[in-house]
Design an enzyme around this catalytic site. Structure first.
Site: not given
Ligand code: THU
Length: 159
Positions: A59, A61, A70, A72, A108, A111
């Protein structure tokens, strides 16, 4: 009312076949490439492809929060599901965080929708291994189990 149910297995990672343990290890390593200064929630995703290779993503940000992506979806954007060699057999998702939470990672909703698009495009199920920092794994054989009543290209066509 009707009921929806699906098969899943919760297990310790060390009980899984060697090639799946390798996949999980790759996802764990990918957490080191996460850029998560805002959430401190570092996610690593790995995909095992039909040609035997493993691809990873993490991920990233952004100060403009919605611009973050994310693990995925970062991973999947580098894979073409219409290429037989790149078909995804299985995915693993892992994380580390600054909490003592040990719940296996639950992808999430966006994803899940993206994973399902890939599964439908390649016309073969994607097995999902969702991991916790303490080595627990929840496993489903088919990504569709994670998104009942999903939206797909079928919804865009005439009946
Ligand atoms: N995140 C993911 O990379 N994958 C997921 O399936 C759930 C959330 C990341 C997004 C964000 O950078 C951090 O986790 C917190 O939500």
């Amino acid at each position: 009312m009707e009921n929806f149910s699906f098969p899943f297995q919760q297990t310790s990672g060390i009980t899984l076949p060697a090639h799946i343990q390798q996949l999980i290890e790759a996802a764990n390593k990918a957490t080191h490439f996460a850029y998560a200064p805002y959430s401190q929630f570092r996610v690593g995703a790995a995909a095992l492809l039909a040609d035997g290779s493993i691809k990873t993503g993490s991920n990233h940000e952004n100060a403009s929060y919605p611009a973050g992506i994310c693990a995925e979806r970062g991973l999947l954007s580098g894979i073409n599901p219409l290429d037989k060699q790149q078909q995804i057999l299985a995915m693993a998702v892992c994380y580390t965080s600054n909490t003592d939470n040990t719940t296996p990672l639950s992808p999430c909703g966006i994803c899940r929708q993206t994973i399902l698009e890939m599964q439908l495009a390649q016309d073969a199920p994607i097995a999902m291994y969702m991991c916790s920092p303490d080595g627990q794994v929840i496993y489903v054989e088919d990504a569709a189990h994670l998104l009942p009543f999903y939206f797909s290209s079928k919804n865009l066509k005439n009946k």
